[in-house]
Design a protein around this motif. Structure first.
Motif, short mmCIF file in Angstrom:
data_model
loop_
_atom_site.label_atom_id
_atom_site.label_comp_id
_atom_site.label_asym_id
_atom_site.label_seq_id
_atom_site.Cartn_x
_atom_site.Cartn_y
_atom_site.Cartn_z
N VAL A 81 23.79 18.07 40.24
CA VAL A 81 24.14 18.63 38.93
C VAL A 81 24.16 20.16 38.99
CG1 VAL A 81 23.30 16.66 37.59
CG2 VAL A 81 21.74 18.55 38.17
N GLY A 82 24.92 20.76 38.07
CA GLY A 82 24.88 22.21 37.91
C GLY A 82 25.79 23.00 38.84
N ARG A 83 26.80 22.34 39.41
CA ARG A 83 27.67 23.06 40.35
C ARG A 83 28.43 24.19 39.68
NH1 ARG A 83 31.86 19.85 43.26
NH2 ARG A 83 32.36 21.91 44.03
N ALA A 84 29.01 23.92 38.50
CA ALA A 84 29.80 24.94 37.82
C ALA A 84 28.92 26.13 37.42
CB ALA A 84 30.48 24.35 36.60
N GLU A 85 27.75 25.81 36.89
CA GLU A 85 26.82 26.87 36.49
C GLU A 85 26.39 27.67 37.71
OE1 GLU A 85 26.69 23.75 35.69
OE2 GLU A 85 26.30 23.46 33.57
N GLY A 86 26.13 26.95 38.80
CA GLY A 86 25.72 27.61 40.04
C GLY A 86 26.77 28.58 40.54
N GLY A 87 28.03 28.17 40.42
CA GLY A 87 29.13 29.03 40.84
C GLY A 87 29.14 30.34 40.08
N LYS A 88 28.85 30.26 38.79
CA LYS A 88 28.82 31.48 37.95
C LYS A 88 27.70 32.41 38.39
CE LYS A 88 30.81 29.25 33.92
NZ LYS A 88 30.43 28.44 32.78
N PHE A 89 26.55 31.84 38.69
CA PHE A 89 25.42 32.67 39.13
C PHE A 89 25.73 33.33 40.47
CE2 PHE A 89 22.73 30.02 36.24
CZ PHE A 89 22.32 31.06 35.43
N LYS A 90 26.34 32.56 41.38
CA LYS A 90 26.68 33.14 42.69
C LYS A 90 27.65 34.30 42.53
CE LYS A 90 26.21 28.95 45.23
NZ LYS A 90 26.95 27.88 45.86
N ALA A 91 28.64 34.14 41.63
CA ALA A 91 29.62 35.20 41.41
C ALA A 91 28.94 36.45 40.87
CB ALA A 91 30.70 34.72 40.46
N MET A 92 27.88 36.24 40.10
CA MET A 92 27.16 37.38 39.53
C MET A 92 26.27 38.06 40.59
SD MET A 92 24.93 37.21 36.05
CE MET A 92 23.49 36.46 36.76
N LEU A 93 25.61 37.23 41.42
CA LEU A 93 24.67 37.77 42.39
C LEU A 93 25.35 38.34 43.63
CD1 LEU A 93 22.00 34.93 42.17
CD2 LEU A 93 21.73 37.28 41.35
N ASP A 94 26.54 37.83 43.95
CA ASP A 94 27.26 38.25 45.16
C ASP A 94 28.70 38.58 44.77
OD1 ASP A 94 27.98 38.72 47.80
OD2 ASP A 94 28.30 36.60 48.25
N PRO A 95 28.88 39.63 43.94
CA PRO A 95 30.21 39.86 43.38
C PRO A 95 31.21 40.32 44.43
CG PRO A 95 28.73 41.67 42.82
CD PRO A 95 27.90 40.63 43.51
N GLN A 96 32.44 39.83 44.32
CA GLN A 96 33.56 40.31 45.15
C GLN A 96 34.40 41.16 44.20
OE1 GLN A 96 33.07 39.38 48.34
NE2 GLN A 96 31.38 38.12 47.61
N ALA A 97 33.93 42.41 43.98
CA ALA A 97 34.42 43.22 42.87
C ALA A 97 35.90 43.53 42.95
CB ALA A 97 33.63 44.52 42.80
N PHE A 98 36.47 43.55 44.16
CA PHE A 98 37.87 43.95 44.30
C PHE A 98 38.81 42.76 44.41
CE2 PHE A 98 35.21 47.48 45.32
CZ PHE A 98 35.80 48.50 44.58
N GLU A 99 38.27 41.56 44.30
CA GLU A 99 39.12 40.37 44.28
C GLU A 99 38.93 39.56 42.99
OE1 GLU A 99 38.87 37.92 47.75
OE2 GLU A 99 39.92 39.39 48.99
N ALA A 100 37.71 39.42 42.55
CA ALA A 100 37.40 38.53 41.43
C ALA A 100 38.24 38.77 40.18
CB ALA A 100 35.91 38.61 41.09
N PRO A 101 38.57 40.04 39.82
CA PRO A 101 39.35 40.24 38.59
C PRO A 101 40.71 39.56 38.60
CG PRO A 101 38.39 42.31 39.32
CD PRO A 101 38.18 41.32 40.44
N TYR A 102 41.24 39.25 39.81
CA TYR A 102 42.56 38.63 39.90
C TYR A 102 42.47 37.10 39.91
CZ TYR A 102 43.52 43.45 40.98
OH TYR A 102 43.59 44.82 40.89
N LYS A 103 41.25 36.59 39.84
CA LYS A 103 40.98 35.15 39.72
C LYS A 103 41.63 34.29 40.82
CE LYS A 103 40.27 35.28 34.71
NZ LYS A 103 40.41 36.74 34.49
N PRO A 104 41.46 34.67 42.08
CA PRO A 104 41.90 33.75 43.14
C PRO A 104 41.08 32.47 43.01
CG PRO A 104 40.42 35.44 44.04
CD PRO A 104 40.72 35.83 42.61
N PHE A 105 41.72 31.32 43.24
CA PHE A 105 40.99 30.05 43.21
C PHE A 105 40.36 29.87 44.58
CE2 PHE A 105 40.76 25.35 43.50
CZ PHE A 105 39.93 25.14 42.42
N ASN A 106 39.23 30.52 44.76
CA ASN A 106 38.62 30.55 46.09
C ASN A 106 37.65 29.41 46.30
OD1 ASN A 106 39.81 32.52 47.59
ND2 ASN A 106 38.54 34.17 46.77
N PRO A 107 37.55 28.94 47.57
CA PRO A 107 38.15 29.54 48.77
C PRO A 107 39.64 29.23 48.97
CG PRO A 107 36.88 27.60 49.36
CD PRO A 107 36.63 27.83 47.89
#
Lengths: 390, 126
Positions: A120-146
């Motif tokens: 459980v909690g995969r989607a929530e976990g993804g949000k936390f990871k994005a916050m803790l390990d930001p990819q600041a120069f890619e994330a704003p363009y919303k690539p469906f990563n990986p």
């Protein structure tokens, strides 16, 4: 001065085990890990009481080495929990081999578990990871990563070399045909080139059938010095070579999207092993997406750059083809619990021991396991062999 | 050390309507994304310079999304005229119409402050 070639044949995998592959609802990651560890140790005729070296990695747990040791009830003298993505468990051969060679410990357990599918909690976990390990120069363009990162590589490979979606589909179909020979594979229903081509696009040019599975699963292997391996119950599988390389974290920092760092890790592993691609009997390549297999066949020297698409055509890497690749069904059709590297090693060992049942490659003496981590970022190549290769 | 780091400074410049990248005072190469140490030569003499704003699409993908969620959109890698590559998007054209080798020019998209979006660089066909 020590030579890297001193590592060749110095250590051997004495046990491998899997657990919870596919779906393991109600199991935590560390419980799946422990079940796999038990199976690998039993395969070697050992128990957790024999383990004094621990190597593991997690994409979720902070202090994972401590949690894993605590869960297993072991007190390691040597611990490494380097995480370079899915390739980690191939790369773990090196610190484990060094620790064994220097006598820091005698039995290393390399172990992994994930409940990526049913936890459980995969989607929530993804949000936390994005916050803790930001990819600041890619994330704003919303690539469906990986996936989008691999899609950008595939698009460039198509542009430069004329690779087609049909070539990519060949990889998916070959993996599925191997999976159909593996009773442990998660996805075994028939799959045709046409099925892949008409599958729903997720990030062009990649479709849902160009992507690996999302499953639960754990795996483990036990590494000991070569002399000890000979006294244990299973046929030893020796580490002949291992090489690592990484050039980037984010796809926008990859120098050439058609050339991976496998072009360095492969030659490093072959150099240590004193082998060349034509010596390899069976390949396990980290197929997070169909383009991976094509890139790695090129970068590891099994065909020329740009010719990977044509190379995989006509079932060449499928059962009955001339080059067996991803004989368990791969990440595409067998198992892919977040990080797949462990499963490359387990399948390579089973092939070299002759334990692979219907999918067994005749007279397999040398296996190549190639791990990929991040977004074509970390590349780690291992060459494993039977006693005949020493 | 300056009072703030290069990522902070880059975002401040964008917010002020300026797209700037770095140039290395030691090796002369341009750098993106903004860093402390030149990834080419290792020197710490990176200065800001206005980006020309011209680029070429190095690779492109369309992220598929249901119409009710906003529909398909483009994600591209753009090679800037100065050399560095960046992730961005090409707008003002169908997402599937963005082709490798296409010449593009930069502009600053303001983003939606209500969604916590800061200004970012995007491209249109040139």
């Amino acid at each position: 001065m020590p030579n890297t070639k001193d590592l060749r044949g110095s250590v051997a995998i004495a046990g491998v085990g899997l657990a919870g592959c596919g779906e393991a609802p109600g199991w935590t990651e560390n419980e799946i890990m422990a079940a796999a560890a038990k199976n690998a140790l039993a395969d070697a005729g050992l128990t957790t009481r024999d383990v004094d070296g621990l190597v593991c990695a997690s994409v979720n747990a902070f202090l994972t080495g401590l949690s894993v040791a605590e869960q297993l009830g072991i007190h390691p003298k040597f611990t490494d929990s380097t995480c370079v993505g899915g390739s980690s468990f191939v790369g773990h051969l090196l610190p484990a081999a060094m620790a064994l060679n220097y006598g820091l410990c005698d039995v290393v357990l390399v172990t992994y578990g994930s409940n990526q599918r049913t936890g459980v909690g995969r989607a929530e976990g993804g949000k936390f990871k994005a916050m803790l390990d930001p990819q600041a120069f890619e994330a704003p363009y919303k690539p469906f990563n990986p996936m989008s990162s691999y899609a950008l590589s595939a698009a460039r490979h198509m542009h430069e070399y004329g690779t087609t979606r049909t070539h990519l589909a060949e990889v998916a179909v070959a993996a599925r045909k191997w999976a159909q020979l593996n009773p442990e594979a998660f996805t075994r229903e028939p799959l045709s080139i046409e099925d892949v081509l008409k599958a729903r696009l997720v990030s062009d040019p990649l479709s849902v059938r160009d992507a690996c599975l999302v499953t639960d699963g754990g795996g483990a292997y036990v590494l000991v010095r070569a002399d000890r391996a000979k006294t244990l119950k299973k046929k030893p599988v020796y580490m002949l070579g291992c090489g690592t390389a990484h050039w980037h974290r984010q796809i926008s920092s990859m120098p050439d999207l058609t050339v991976t760092a496998a072009s360095e890790s492969g030659p490093r592993a072959f150099e240590m092993a004193g082998l060349k691609p034509s010596d390899v009997d069976v390949l396990e390549l980290y197929d997070a997406f169909t383009i991976n297999t094509i890139l790695f066949l090129e970068d590891l020297g099994f065909c020329k750059k740009g010719e990977g698409g044509a190379f995989v055509s006509g079932g060449r890497i499928a059962p009955g083809g001339s080059l067996p690749v991803n004989t368990n069904g791969g990440g595409l059709s067998c198992v892919h619990p977040g990080m797949y590297g462990m499963f490359l090693i387990v399948e390579a060992v089973r092939q070299l021991r002759g334990e692979a049942g219907e999918r067994q490659i005749d007279n397999a003496e040398v296996a190549l396991a190639h791990g990929n981590g991040g977004v074509l970022s970390s590349q780690i190549t291992a060459l494993l062999g039977t006693e005949a290769t020493l | 050390m300056s009072t703030t780091g290069p990522e902070h400074d880059y975002k401040q410049k964008l917010a002020a309507g300026r797209f700037e990248i770095q140039i290395c005072g030691a090796c002369g190469k341009h750098v993106f994304y903004p860093r402390v140490i030149c990834p080419h030569c290792g020197a710490d003499k990176l200065d800001w310079v206005a980006a020309v704003g011209a680029g070429v699409v190095y690779s492109s993908t369309v992220v598929r999304r249901k119409p009710e969620a906003g529909g398909d959109y483009n994600v591209a890698l753009v090679d800037l005229a100065e050399g560095p590559r960046m992730m961005s998007r090409v707008v003002g054209i169908e997402p599937t119409g963005v082709k490798i080798g296409m010449k593009v020019k930069a502009r600053i998209a303001q983003g939606d402050p209500a969604k916590g979006e800061a200004p970012i660089v995007e491209f249109t066909p040139d």
